[in-house]
Design an enzyme around this catalytic site. Structure first.
Site, PDB file in Angstrom:
ATOM      1  N   PHE A 138       0.850  -1.189   0.000  1.00  8.82           N
ATOM      2  CA  PHE A 138       0.000   0.000   0.000  1.00  8.82           C
ATOM      3  C   PHE A 138       0.885   1.238   0.000  1.00  8.82           C
ATOM      4  CE2 PHE A 138      -2.185   3.532   2.028  1.00  8.82           C
ATOM      5  CZ  PHE A 138      -3.352   3.579   1.297  1.00  8.82           C
ATOM      6  N   ASP A 224       9.306   2.913   1.715  1.00  5.84           N
ATOM      7  CA  ASP A 224       8.113   3.616   2.190  1.00  5.84           C
ATOM      8  C   ASP A 224       8.007   3.359   3.690  1.00  5.84           C
ATOM      9  OD1 ASP A 224       5.584   4.353   2.989  1.00  5.84           O
ATOM     10  OD2 ASP A 224       4.566   3.572   1.212  1.00  5.84           O
ATOM     11  N   LYS A 253       2.429  10.031   8.210  1.00  5.16           N
ATOM     12  CA  LYS A 253       1.780   9.598   9.462  1.00  5.16           C
ATOM     13  C   LYS A 253       2.428  10.199  10.717  1.00  5.16           C
ATOM     14  CE  LYS A 253      -0.947   5.853   7.798  1.00  5.16           C
ATOM     15  NZ  LYS A 253      -0.570   5.249   6.519  1.00  5.16           N
TER      16      LYS A 253
HETATM   17  C1  LIG Z   1      -0.788   5.530   5.129  1.00  4.51           C
HETATM   18  C2  LIG Z   1       0.235   5.080   4.164  1.00  4.51           C
HETATM   19  C3  LIG Z   1       0.434   5.745   2.939  1.00  4.51           C
HETATM   20  C4  LIG Z   1      -0.427   6.903   2.491  1.00  4.51           C
HETATM   21  O1  LIG Z   1      -0.331   7.999   3.331  1.00  4.51           O
HETATM   22  P1  LIG Z   1      -1.507   9.136   3.219  1.00  4.51           P
HETATM   23  O2  LIG Z   1      -1.033  10.191   4.180  1.00  4.51           O
HETATM   24  O3  LIG Z   1      -2.775   8.466   3.649  1.00  4.51           O
HETATM   25  O4  LIG Z   1      -1.544   9.590   1.833  1.00  4.51           O
HETATM   26  C5  LIG Z   1       1.436   5.292   2.110  1.00  4.51           C
HETATM   27  N1  LIG Z   1       2.214   4.257   2.454  1.00  4.51           N
HETATM   28  C6  LIG Z   1       2.063   3.611   3.624  1.00  4.51           C
HETATM   29  C7  LIG Z   1       2.967   2.468   3.961  1.00  4.51           C
HETATM   30  C8  LIG Z   1       1.051   3.985   4.505  1.00  4.51           C
HETATM   31  O5  LIG Z   1       0.863   3.309   5.641  1.00  4.51           O
END
Ligand SMILES: *Cc1c(COP(=O)(O)O)cnc(C)c1O
Length: 400
Positions: A138, A224, A253
């Site tokens: 994700f 990420d 986050k």
């Molecule tokens: C939450 C998340 C995203 C997206 O972040 P947003 O601030 O919701 O756009 C991308 N990668 C990972 C691993 C995430 O947990």
């Protein structure tokens, strides 16, 4: 006169129905606790989806925002401000990298990473642009980050997706080696622990292997760390467990502790945006940077990350005991990003019952509970959460 304000109706509202929400209105928070407008309190182990790393309404962020709001909200991205310079210096150092581009969300940080990799491919790899990502990954909800994500069904939602992404299975070095052999891959992009997939860790050995393979193939490694970063796993970044330094790290986050800010962090060799290539009206404004600096003050203070490890171990062993007692599956994750595999598809029912009992937990998969409490959660709050989890399972009559 009642202390509780009159309830807003939820029968007919103007919010787009992008998710199903319970008939509650959340009103305020304090540390690990969230309160609804009826005065009911909830022990919150979701924390805005691993966002509120210091809990609800922490004084450190409140004070930083208050001071900055009275000084300067937005000077425009065309000017330097002290908060963005300070934050960039600290993040680059903490990531072992050199340059930072601030964003308003995690998805936007990953968008920037994809753009940067493509630009680097144009300059240094004869236009190579293919990016290898993982099944079930994700990376966000913009069209490019949806295309990068390996979430089932997302290839048809809002079709057509953007070309240039290839998915390989998790923890499969052979598959990555095979893709890199084609010579047209510019980057491998992955989460050190797949959060939305259900807290699926990439093993330290595989992460080290991917780093070696990408270096040998003159290909970038993008980590990420939007969910795993900022102390979530007991280290500032999850990559530290494996001792791996990627070319690009994305953050979000926990970085803002509840305030929307993300970051794209890159090595000097990869940092190839020219003036005008990338930007954004709100990016790196002093208000959000002040909040993130306050978060770093706390998370990077001596002893903080050690405490996250201790708290994580306590929650983990309690969940393992709960699993043994009720005959459930394994506990996985690191630090305070943990999941309990139920072995059966009852997670949604458990989330709803837990909420009735005053506990907020999350079910990223039908058979899985995920726990991402505030990094500041106390031992007493962990123990209370474990009692409530036990009560939740028992009140559903255990499991057949
Ligand atoms: C939450 C998340 C995203 C997206 O972040 P947003 O601030 O919701 O756009 C991308 N990668 C990972 C691993 C995430 O947990």
């Amino acid at each position: 006169m009642s202390m509780v304000p009159p309830r807003m109706s939820l029968d007919d509202h103007a919010i787009m129905p992008i998710t199903t929400r319970p008939p509650l209105i959340m009103d305020r928070g304090a540390g690990s606790w969230l309160f609804d407008d009826q005065g009911r309190r909830y022990l919150d182990l979701v924390q805005g989806w691993a966002v509120n790393c210091l809990g609800h309404a922490p004084a450190a962020i409140r004070d930083a925002l208050t001071v900055q709001a009275g000084r300067l909200l937005n000077a425009s991205p065309a000017f330097h401000t002290a908060p963005h310079l300070k934050l960039a210096t600290r993040l680059a150092a903490a990531c072992g990298l050199d340059h930072v581009f601030f964003t308003n969300s995690g998805a936007e940080a990953n968008e920037g990473a994809i753009k940067l990799a493509r630009k680097w491919g144009t300059l240094h790899r004869q236009g190579a642009y293919r990016i290898v990502t993982l099944v079930d990954s994700f990376h966000g909800r913009t069209l490019a980050t949806m295309s990068a994500s390996g979430k089932a069904g997302w290839d048809r939602l809002f079709a057509p997706l953007m070309p240039g992404f290839t998915k390989v299975p998790v923890n499969d070095l052979t598959a990555i080696r095979a893709e890199l052999a084609h010579g047209d891959v510019v980057a491998v992009m992955l989460e050190p622990i797949q959060g939305e997939a259900g807290v699926v860790p990439i093993s330290d050995g595989v992460l080290q292997g991917v780093r070696t393979l990408t270096q040998e193939a003159d290909t970038l490694l993008i980590l990420d760390e939007i969910q795993t970063g900022i102390g979530r796993t007991g280290r500032f970044l999850a990559r530290e467990h494996a001792g791996v330094v990627p070319d690009i790290i994305t953050l979000g986050k926990g970085l803002g502790g509840g305030v929307p800010i993300g970051a794209l962090v890159a090595s000097k060799a990869v940092s190839c945006f020219a003036a005008g290539d990338q930007g954004g009206t709100y990016n790196g404004n002093p208000l959000v940077c002040a909040a993130a600096n306050a978060v770093l003050d706390v998370v990077l203070a001596p002893g903080f990350l050690e405490r996250v490890e201790v708290a994580g171990a306590r929650l983990r062993s309690g969940l393992e005991a709960c699993s043994r007692l009720h005959g459930l599956g394994c506990v996985r994750g690191r630090g305070l990003l943990l999941a309990l595999d139920l072995g059966r598809p009852h997670a949604t029912a458990l989330v709803e019952r837990a909420r009735d009992l005053g506990l907020l937990i999350n079910a990223p998969r039908p058979h899985l509970l995920r726990f991402m409490p505030a990094l500041t959660i106390s031992d007493d709050e962990i123990d209370t959460a474990l009692v409530l989890i036990h009560q939740t399972i028992s009140s559903l009559g255990g499991f057949p």
